[in-house]
Design an enzyme around this catalytic site. Structure first.
Site, PDB file in Angstrom:
ATOM      1  N   HIS A   7      45.079  38.940  29.573  1.00  0.00           N
ATOM      2  CA  HIS A   7      44.990  39.909  30.313  1.00  0.00           C
ATOM      3  C   HIS A   7      46.101  41.325  29.563  1.00  0.00           C
ATOM      4  CE1 HIS A   7      47.305  42.255  33.770  1.00  0.00           C
ATOM      5  NE2 HIS A   7      48.455  42.561  33.110  1.00  0.00           N
TER       6      HIS A   7
ATOM      7  N   CYS B  93      42.213  43.206  35.782  1.00  0.00           N
ATOM      8  CA  CYS B  93      42.850  43.448  34.685  1.00  0.00           C
ATOM      9  C   CYS B  93      41.403  44.480  33.819  1.00  0.00           C
ATOM     10  CB  CYS B  93      44.084  42.940  34.229  1.00  0.00           C
ATOM     11  SG  CYS B  93      43.443  41.484  33.140  1.00  0.00           S
TER      12      CYS B  93
ATOM     13  N   HIS C 242      48.393  49.187  33.834  1.00  0.00           N
ATOM     14  CA  HIS C 242      46.967  47.919  33.260  1.00  0.00           C
ATOM     15  C   HIS C 242      46.818  47.402  35.401  1.00  0.00           C
ATOM     16  CE1 HIS C 242      50.936  45.082  35.126  1.00  0.00           C
ATOM     17  NE2 HIS C 242      51.403  46.226  34.543  1.00  0.00           N
TER      18      HIS C 242
END
Length: 425
Positions: free
Chosen positions: A384, A335, A396
């Site tokens: 994240h 990510c 993402h």
């Protein structure tokens, strides 16, 4: 508007309105790729930096090569943290490293050394008390302590902040706040809060003379800033950072009016690149050189709106790219690698990990298109992140989906949402 710009605008609009199913499992920032002796990879440099913060990697410089020295540092860290001692960095070892990198709290197994604020001569790793909190507040004010909150515990983040300050002051970078360091910090804080103003010109006493001459016409006020250097706060510093950023030397996400260690380092890089004396001080000669370089490049800086449009278009072109642990290329992303990639294409530099991105960006109450949204998933703290698209949707790189769009309103994401932050470009 040319066809290329129109095409990207259409692609961006269509992309922002798209919707895909929410992933059912958690996400990770820096994942499962095993690091071991013999590997040559950029993540080895990050590994060494983390080990250095913890006091296990003793070399002065970090590299991209995983050699015997790195293996020994990994084994020492594993032994100290009750992990399997094999010198190989897998999920468990990396998780342990990362969770302590964005936590400024006393380790449970370490006895706490309490330091009384009134009698403190020296503050160091594992010290506690109000004096530690005051130290963090001062370093945060000076731009060296970047953790999102201050505590009363002197951990690895405080140690690194003190070390950076010491480097900026040409002190021995021990990470220990001794009497000399504390005195320098107080002087730097005082200088920033109360910048010295040039003394007002004193009127000259009248001298007896023959018939008086007409008084000279008043002169326009002169610019009192002859040079910019470490410790100064001025609007000119913001202009300087913006120019250095456009030239590729100032890579910190935030533009401020404070001339700190990051600005000084950027100036030194510019001076070195163009054959000027490397002093870190901005004189007229440096500014003239910057103007010359800007004219040679002949580039018009992009507006923030243009950057945002392009970032989202960059993300649209990568839809469906698979998730790869520690991936940073279109062959596969984790990510943070995905975010780094789509912003770097527009000249915006982001740190490598989600925790570092959290520390380097500015909190906002509600996200706007192009802001980063952060989540706490597989470990404590920000782990994240994605780019907000509007209408409660964000793009993402998910572990189970690759690059995709998800909805903030879904329970999975609501339960893990930490907040949104803005990149200042």
């Amino acid at each position: 508007m040319d066809n290329t710009v129109v095409k990207r605008l259409v692609m961006t609009s269509a992309f922002a309105g798209a919707f895909f199913a929410v992933p059912l499992v958690g996400e990770a920032a820096l994942g499962d790729q095993t690091l071991k002796q013999g590997i040559n990879h950029t993540d080895v440099k990050q590994l060494q930096s983390l080990l250095k913060e913890k006091g296990f990697y003793k070399e002065l410089q970090t590299t991209t090569y995983f050699g015997p020295v790195t293996k020994k540092a990994v084994m020492d860290f594993q032994k100290a943290n009750g992990l399997v001692v094999d010198g190989i960095v897998g999920k468990q070892t990396y998780k342990k490293l990362l969770e302590k990198s964005f936590q400024e709290a006393p380790p449970k197994s370490q006895p706490v050394q309490t330091v009384a604020p009134s009698s403190s001569k020296e503050l160091k790793l594992h010290s506690t008390g109000q004096a530690v909190m005051k130290l963090q507040q001062d370093l945060k004010f000076l731009g060296f302590f970047t953790y999102y909150k201050t505590t009363d515990y002197y951990g690895t983040i405080t140690t690194e902040a003190v070390r950076k300050f010491q480097n900026s002051q040409k002190l021995k970078a021990t990470g220990v706040a001794d009497a000399t360091t504390l005195d320098r910090i107080q002087k730097a804080v005082a200088a920033k809060k109360n910048p010295v103003q040039p003394p007002a010109a004193q009127p000259k006493p009248a001298t007896p003379s023959a018939p008086s001459k007409p008084a000279p016409a008043p002169q326009p006020p002169q610019n009192t800033v002859n040079e910019l250097k470490f410790g100064m706060t001025a609007p000119e510093v913001k202009q300087l950072q913006t120019r250095l950023k456009n030239l590729g030397f100032f890579t910190y996400p935030m533009i401020t009016d404070y001339f700190g260690a990051v600005t000084e380092e950027s100036v030194e890089k510019f001076q070195k690149a163009y054959g000027l004396p490397v002093t870190g001080i901005v004189t007229k000669t440096v500014l003239d050189k910057m103007t010359e370089v800007e004219k040679q490049k002949g580039e018009t800086p992009k507006t923030s709106d243009q950057i945002t449009i392009n970032v989202i278009a960059n993300a649209a072109e990568l839809m469906g790219t698979p998730y790869v642990w520690a991936g940073t290329t279109p062959q596969g992303f984790d990510c943070s690698g995905f975010l780094q990639f789509i912003y770097a294409k527009e000249g915006v530099s982001l740190p490598r990990t989600v925790a570092q991105m959290w520390n380097a960006t500015t909190s906002v109450s509600e996200p706007a298109v192009g802001d980063l949204v952060f989540f706490e998933t597989y470990t404590t703290g920000p782990s994240h992140a994605g780019v907000y698209l509007g209408n409660n949707q964000f793009v993402h790189a998910g572990t189970s989906t690759g690059v995709t769009i998800s909805n903030l309103n879904y329970e999975y994401w609501q339960d893990r949402y930490l907040g949104s932050k803005r990149i200042n470009y």
